[in-house]
Design an enzyme around this catalytic site. Structure first.
Site, PDB file in Angstrom:
ATOM      1  N   GLY A  36     -14.866 -46.566   1.723  1.00  0.00           N
ATOM      2  CA  GLY A  36     -14.617 -47.365   0.527  1.00  0.00           C
ATOM      3  C   GLY A  36     -15.668 -47.177  -0.547  1.00  0.00           C
ATOM      4  N   TYR A  85     -17.574 -49.696  -4.007  1.00  0.00           N
ATOM      5  CA  TYR A  85     -18.459 -50.854  -4.132  1.00  0.00           C
ATOM      6  C   TYR A  85     -17.719 -52.141  -3.805  1.00  0.00           C
ATOM      7  CZ  TYR A  85     -22.275 -48.275  -6.350  1.00  0.00           C
ATOM      8  OH  TYR A  85     -23.316 -47.411  -6.596  1.00  0.00           O
ATOM      9  N   HIS A 138     -20.522 -59.100  -1.639  1.00  0.00           N
ATOM     10  CA  HIS A 138     -20.554 -60.147  -0.616  1.00  0.00           C
ATOM     11  C   HIS A 138     -21.411 -61.289  -1.131  1.00  0.00           C
ATOM     12  CE1 HIS A 138     -18.500 -57.605   2.137  1.00  0.00           C
ATOM     13  NE2 HIS A 138     -19.525 -56.800   2.393  1.00  0.00           N
ATOM     14  N   ALA A 147     -11.059 -57.453   1.182  1.00  0.00           N
ATOM     15  CA  ALA A 147     -11.464 -56.046   1.200  1.00  0.00           C
ATOM     16  C   ALA A 147     -11.594 -55.581   2.649  1.00  0.00           C
ATOM     17  CB  ALA A 147     -12.786 -55.861   0.465  1.00  0.00           C
ATOM     18  N   ILE A 148     -11.345 -54.297   2.863  1.00  0.00           N
ATOM     19  CA  ILE A 148     -11.436 -53.712   4.203  1.00  0.00           C
ATOM     20  C   ILE A 148     -12.181 -52.385   4.115  1.00  0.00           C
ATOM     21  CG2 ILE A 148     -10.130 -52.728   6.141  1.00  0.00           C
ATOM     22  CD1 ILE A 148      -7.897 -54.712   5.465  1.00  0.00           C
ATOM     23  N   GLY A 149     -13.169 -52.221   4.970  1.00  0.00           N
ATOM     24  CA  GLY A 149     -13.884 -50.943   5.054  1.00  0.00           C
ATOM     25  C   GLY A 149     -14.557 -50.841   6.409  1.00  0.00           C
ATOM     26  N   GLY A 157     -15.992 -53.970   8.512  1.00  0.00           N
ATOM     27  CA  GLY A 157     -14.730 -54.655   8.747  1.00  0.00           C
ATOM     28  C   GLY A 157     -14.071 -55.236   7.513  1.00  0.00           C
ATOM     29  N   SER A 170     -13.678 -58.570   4.463  1.00  0.00           N
ATOM     30  CA  SER A 170     -14.192 -59.747   3.759  1.00  0.00           C
ATOM     31  C   SER A 170     -13.018 -60.443   3.089  1.00  0.00           C
ATOM     32  CB  SER A 170     -15.265 -59.374   2.733  1.00  0.00           C
ATOM     33  OG  SER A 170     -14.762 -58.470   1.769  1.00  0.00           O
ATOM     34  N   CYS A 209     -14.126 -51.830  -5.566  1.00  0.00           N
ATOM     35  CA  CYS A 209     -13.324 -50.775  -4.919  1.00  0.00           C
ATOM     36  C   CYS A 209     -12.787 -49.767  -5.918  1.00  0.00           C
ATOM     37  CB  CYS A 209     -12.187 -51.389  -4.101  1.00  0.00           C
ATOM     38  SG  CYS A 209     -12.781 -52.445  -2.774  1.00  0.00           S
TER      39      CYS A 209
END
Length: 231
Positions: free
Chosen positions: A71, A73, A76, A149-151, A162, A164, A180
């Site tokens: 992924g 940017y 968090h 988001a997934i990465g 994982g 967020s 992203c």
């Protein structure tokens, strides 16, 4: 057995990385159990392996960490549930596309517990919600905002990093990056959608929906699925 680990307060990002590195090594050599870790971070940006320097709009705003996950940017911060997923993908079919689709489905099923319909879109990583409460786009389509988001990264077929999910983060904090790499869509959260959800509610929904996705996955084939870009 999978260990569910929940950490209150804000967890330092370097501390989280060190824990994941150690746990992944332990899972790989059979000395540690798989782990789902639920936590929050202080405000920070992470750069995935596809991150473009131009997408870091305000590099001085918050600390920036090289995440070494797939992924681009991401942000968090408090009010966002980070779900670090340390699972043995080799024991779940050795299919990265299927595993990522399982993660997306898990998020979608979790959102459905709050009557929120999540979507995945070709060419856009993560989970999105349609905004019928906003004006239509110039092409007459519903606007869509990103809610999760997934990465991930794999080492010896063990996953880490994982998901967020935005519960109630400060959405203005996302303006320091191009999340992203996507400029034409916005960011939302459960509370932004008008839902009085707290972190305990979200955690309970994540646990409730987990087995239904990861236990049932062997019942169908992912041969026709397309891996999300940026993974």
């Amino acid at each position: 057995m999978i260990e569910w680990k929940v950490t209150d307060g804000l967890t330092d990002y370097a501390e989280a990385l060190a824990f994941m590195e150690a746990r992944v090594a332990g899972i790989a050599d059979g000395t540690e159990a798989e782990c789902i870790w639920l936590l929050e971070h202080p405000p920070l940006y992470t750069a995935g392996t596809s991150a473009k320097p131009a997408d870091l709009v305000d590099p001085e705003r918050f600390p920036v960490h090289e995440a070494r996950r797939g992924g681009q940017y991401t942000y968090h911060g408090p009010g966002q549930r980070v779900v670090y997923v340390m699972l043995n993908v080799a024991e779940r079919g050795r299919d990265v596309r299927c595993f990522v689709r399982d993660l997306e489905t898990w998020v979608i099923n979790t959102l459905a517990e709050f009557n929120v319909e999540g979507h995945i879109r070709a060419g856009r990583v993560g989970v999105w919600v349609e905004r019928g409460d906003k004006p239509l786009t110039a092409t007459g389509q519903l606007q869509e905002d990103k809610i999760a988001a997934i990465g991930i990264r794999l080492r010896k077929w063990i996953s880490f990093h994982g998901i967020s999910i935005n519960l109630e983060p400060d959405l203005e904090h996302f303006t320091g990056i191009v999340p992203c790499g996507i400029t034409e869509h916005g960011i939302t959260s459960l509370v932004d959608l008008g839902l009085p959800v707290n972190m305990d509610d979200l955690d309970a929904a994540l646990r409730l929906t987990f087995d239904g996705v990861f236990e049932a996955r062997s019942a169908f084939s992912c041969d026709n699925l397309t891996a999300p870009s940026g993974l």
